[in-house]
Design an enzyme around this catalytic site. Structure first.
Site, short mmCIF file in Angstrom:
data_model
loop_
_atom_site.label_atom_id
_atom_site.label_comp_id
_atom_site.label_asym_id
_atom_site.label_seq_id
_atom_site.Cartn_x
_atom_site.Cartn_y
_atom_site.Cartn_z
N TYR A 118 -36.62 15.40 -77.23
CA TYR A 118 -36.01 16.17 -78.31
C TYR A 118 -36.44 15.56 -79.64
CZ TYR A 118 -32.63 17.68 -81.77
OH TYR A 118 -32.07 18.19 -82.91
N GLU A 140 -36.24 21.86 -85.55
CA GLU A 140 -36.04 21.24 -84.23
C GLU A 140 -37.13 21.61 -83.26
OE1 GLU A 140 -31.39 20.82 -83.00
OE2 GLU A 140 -32.47 22.51 -82.21
#
Ligand code: GDP
Ligand code: MN
Length: 380
Positions: A101, A189
């Protein structure tokens, strides 16, 4: 402003991020065509302004154009957390060895841009934050100095990136930071950022939230808005020139001025209630604005009482009171109404309200108004 994954990926690509380029399909036939053009295994991904698509059946692999058509048919029309799928992204299937991530947020508390990374990628990062917060590594860049190499390396080491991959990872962190700053985002993101089977980095899920207040600096970005994904009430409000934000509570708020609106919401919370919306009707509060405001508020089935909190500064209370009365004659309101009217010509304004014949609960102070509307909402 939220945008779709494929749009975020196109923006990321401008900054050199290794995205997985795909094409958007609106029908199974189109998906099959794209799959044929791409060749081999493709991934089909629901394009909605929501995460958790994988778990909801909105991400599927297909080995042939026929399979791509069939699976696209299954994804189109799916309801993912209240978002109906109308478009599917068709992209080359990725060979995933490891999922990470990586994110960038505007971090008001830390007064900077915080870069976050985790080796627990792919899954719901909010879930990781709840159950295993140590697995998320954070570094905050000073927005004036920009992200420094050593900060990006700190993130890499914290995430356990192998030494040989640190430099290429640092380049990606810096590209994401540049995309965040360059497009005036409030969130950027990649989840997951993957290592492929043949040892390359690939960003296979891109997400970006753009700062509405900065859109004027990026004329091209306004075109990325997908009205089908936005709150219909907020779109109506924008058209009517009212500043409206939908919230989860039960007390409708109609207030003039943004500062007074914020204070009103605080007062409601303090009195034990919860606001259903933020609504700044502006300085004038004409009958037309009152009608439009009431329509927006009453479109929300959760609303059980409404508070008018109006300050007559430049605007006069008698004019506003007349606007309220005219508004109420045009639209039927079945929930209790609490009105606080204060400022220039307040006596005249209150007289107009009193003599209107409408069943209004009046209040003089802010806290009295909040207490009365909370009680009325609870049926007391
Ligand atoms: P999200 O669930 O909305 O976050 O959608 P993602 O695009 O992140 O997809 C969810 C998961 O599906 C990823 O974490 C991967 O594990 C898997 N996935 C996505 N794309 C591919 C792909 O091209 N190949 C493979 N094998 N898995 C994928
Ligand atoms: Mn994802």
């Amino acid at each position: 402003m939220n945008i779709h994954e494929y749009q975020a990926a196109e923006l990321f690509a401008k900054y050199g991020l290794p995205i997985n380029p795909g094409r958007v399909a609106r029908t199974p036939e189109e998906a099959a065509e794209h799959a044929r053009a791409i060749g081999g295994t493709v991934v089909l991904k629901a394009q909605v302004h929501s995460g958790g698509r994988g778990k909801a059946g909105g991400v599927k692999l297909a080995k042939s154009p026929e399979e791509a058509a069939e699976k696209t048919g299954q994804i189109l029309g799916l309801d993912i957390r209240g978002h109906i799928v109308q478009q599917v992204l068709v992209a080359p299937g990725a060979d995933i060895a490891k999922e990470y991530y990586l994110g960038a947020i505007l971090d008001r508390e830390a007064r900077g841009i915080t870069m976050m990374g985790s080796a627990e990628g792919g899954v719901d990062i909010e879930e990781v934050a709840r159950t295993n917060p140590e697995a998320i590594i954070k570094v905050t860049a000073d927005p004036l100095l920009g992200l420094q190499d050593y900060e990006a390396r700190e993130l890499a080491f914290g995430m356990g990136i192998e030494a040989a991959e640190v430099n290429s990872f640092v380049a990606i962190v810096k590209q994401l930071y540049s995309a965040f700053v360059g497009e005036d985002a409030s969130l950027a993101e990649i989840n997951p950022l993957i290592r492929t089977g043949d040892g390359k980095w690939a960003a296979i899920d891109s997400k970006m939230v753009l700062d509405d207040s900065a859109l004027y600096r990026h004329p091209g970005l306004e075109g990325l808005r997908d009205l089908a994904e936005e709150n219909p009430t907020e779109i109506e409000a924008k058209k009517a020139g009212l500043a409206f934000v939908k919230l989860d509570g039960e007390i409708g708020c109609m207030v003039n001025g943004a500062g007074l609106s914020m204070a009103t919401m605080d007062a409601i919370k303090f009195a034990g209630g919860s606001p259903a919306n933020f609504l700044d009707v502006g300085g004038g509060a004409t009958s037309k604005q009152v009608v439009q405001g009431l329509q927006l508020i009453l479109a929300d089935p959760n609303v059980t009482a409404i508070l008018f909190n109006i300050f007559g500064g430049i605007a006069r209370c008698d004019v506003i009171a007349q606007g309220i009365v005219d508004g109420l004659t045009q639209i039927e309101v079945k929930v209790p109404l609490v009105v606080r009217l204060l400022g220039t010509n307040q006596e005249e304004g209150r007289r107009i309200l009193r003599e209107s014949g409408f069943d209004l609960i009046t209040a003089d102070t802010m806290s009295e108004a909040a207490q009365k509307v909370v009680a009325a909402a609870a049926g007391r």
